[in-house]
Design a protein around this motif. Sequence first.
Motif, PDB file in Angstrom:
ATOM      1  N   GLY A  14       0.836  -1.472  -0.019  1.00  0.00           N
ATOM      2  CA  GLY A  14      -0.142   0.153  -0.015  1.00  0.00           C
ATOM      3  C   GLY A  14       0.699   1.532  -0.119  1.00  0.00           C
ATOM      4  N   VAL A  60      -1.105  -4.157   5.601  1.00  0.00           N
ATOM      5  CA  VAL A  60      -1.713  -4.086   4.546  1.00  0.00           C
ATOM      6  C   VAL A  60      -2.782  -5.428   5.081  1.00  0.00           C
ATOM      7  CG1 VAL A  60      -1.512  -5.468   2.454  1.00  0.00           C
ATOM      8  CG2 VAL A  60       0.493  -4.532   3.768  1.00  0.00           C
ATOM      9  N   LYS A 106      -9.081  -5.400  -1.098  1.00  0.00           N
ATOM     10  CA  LYS A 106      -8.599  -4.106  -1.263  1.00  0.00           C
ATOM     11  C   LYS A 106      -9.388  -3.591  -2.667  1.00  0.00           C
ATOM     12  CE  LYS A 106      -4.967  -4.590  -0.882  1.00  0.00           C
ATOM     13  NZ  LYS A 106      -3.337  -3.981  -1.186  1.00  0.00           N
ATOM     14  N   THR A 164     -10.175  -0.812   7.616  1.00  0.00           N
ATOM     15  CA  THR A 164      -9.344   0.373   7.560  1.00  0.00           C
ATOM     16  C   THR A 164      -9.776   0.470   9.223  1.00  0.00           C
ATOM     17  OG1 THR A 164      -9.533   0.972   5.726  1.00  0.00           O
ATOM     18  CG2 THR A 164      -8.927   2.643   7.757  1.00  0.00           C
ATOM     19  N   ASN A 222      -5.118   0.715   3.806  1.00  0.00           N
ATOM     20  CA  ASN A 222      -4.356   0.546   4.447  1.00  0.00           C
ATOM     21  C   ASN A 222      -3.416   1.255   5.662  1.00  0.00           C
ATOM     22  OD1 ASN A 222      -3.961  -2.290   2.974  1.00  0.00           O
ATOM     23  ND2 ASN A 222      -2.471  -1.258   1.775  1.00  0.00           N
TER      24      ASN A 222
END
Length: 325
Positions: A101, A181, A185, A260, A286
Motif C-alpha cells: 500500500g 496491509v 482491496k 481500515t 491500508n
Amino acid sequence: MKSTAKAPTNIALIKYWGKRDEELMLPANSSLSVTLDRFFTVTTVEFLEDATKDVFYFNGERASETETKKVSRFLDIVRSLAGSSLYATVHSQNHVPTAAGFASSASGYAALAAASAKAIGLPLEGSFLSRLARRGSGSACRSIYGGFVEWKKGELNNGSDSFAVQILDEKGWDFTILSVVLENKRKKVLSREGMQRTVETSPFFQGWLNTVNTDLQLAKEAIRERDFEKLGTVAEKNALKMHATTLGADPPFLYWQPGTLEVMERVQELRLSGIPAFFTIDAGPNVKVLCLNEDEEAVVKELSALSSVKEIFSCHPGPGVTFLD
Ligand code: PMV
C-alpha cells in the motif's frame, strides 16, 4: 551517460493534500514525512547517442505504453533542463511489495530524478534533485532525504522555492512504523484525481488549509523534542482531517474500508491500555501504525489478530537517495 540510483519510500505524518499548480506539482500546503528504511526503488538511466525513443523496463520486463509515456514525459523535463535531445533506456526495479500500500511513485520518481540527473550531467545537490523529483510525483520530492523531511510548499509561481529539506536525519530518532496491509482491496481513487476533486469541490478543503500549518509546527516541535506522543497525536489528527475533506467532495469518496476502521479502533484501544500507538492513512485503505520499538511485538500481536489484516511490515526511519554508480 549512465547512472544508477536507489531511492526510498516515505510516509507523510503531515499530509500533502491539494495542489495549487497541477503542471508544476506545486502543493497547496507544506508537508512532513519520515523516510523508510525498508522499501525502495533502484533505477538505472542510460542516455544513448543513437536511440530513437525512450525504452522503459520495470521489474525486468518491458513496461506498458502508458507507463513508458509517464517516464518519457519526466525525461522530457530532464532533457529540457540539460539542453539535450538524447533518448534513454531506463531499468527500474521496485523493492516495494505492491501489497504494502505504498505508492511506488515516491521512491520511483526520486530514483528516476537522481539517476537521470547524474547520467545527463545536471546538478546533484539535494534541493535540485528534490525540485526535479517533485515534477514526477509530489511526495517523491521528500524521498531525496533520509529521516524526517519537510516539503516547503514555496510561494513562487515557478516552483523554484518548492522543495524538501531534512529536519532530522535517520540516526536522530528511531521508532517503529508498521505498514498494515488489509485483505480485499477495492480499486482506489488515485491521489492525483482525489486531490483535484477535493480542491475543486469540497467545502472542507478550506478547513484543511486553515489548520495544516499549525499541525506542521506542532509536528516539528515534537521532532525537536523527540516527543513521540506529541508527534503521533498530531499525525493521527492530521490524517483524519485529510480524509474528512474527501467526504465533502462532489462526488464524495472515502479511501477507508471496514478493515481500515478495525485497525484504527484497535490502535485507539491500545492507547487506552497504555501503549502509545498512532495511525496514519494515505490515499488507500491500508494503515500505517507508529509505535515505540519496545512495544512493537505487542502491537504486531494485537493487529495480526484482526480478521481484516493480511500482513504487517515493520519499518524504521532510513536514509535518502544514494548513487550506486
Ligand atoms: O505525490 P502523490 O501523488 O503520491 O500524493 C501523495 C498523497 C498522500 O500520500 C495522500 C499524502 C502525502 O503527503 O504523501
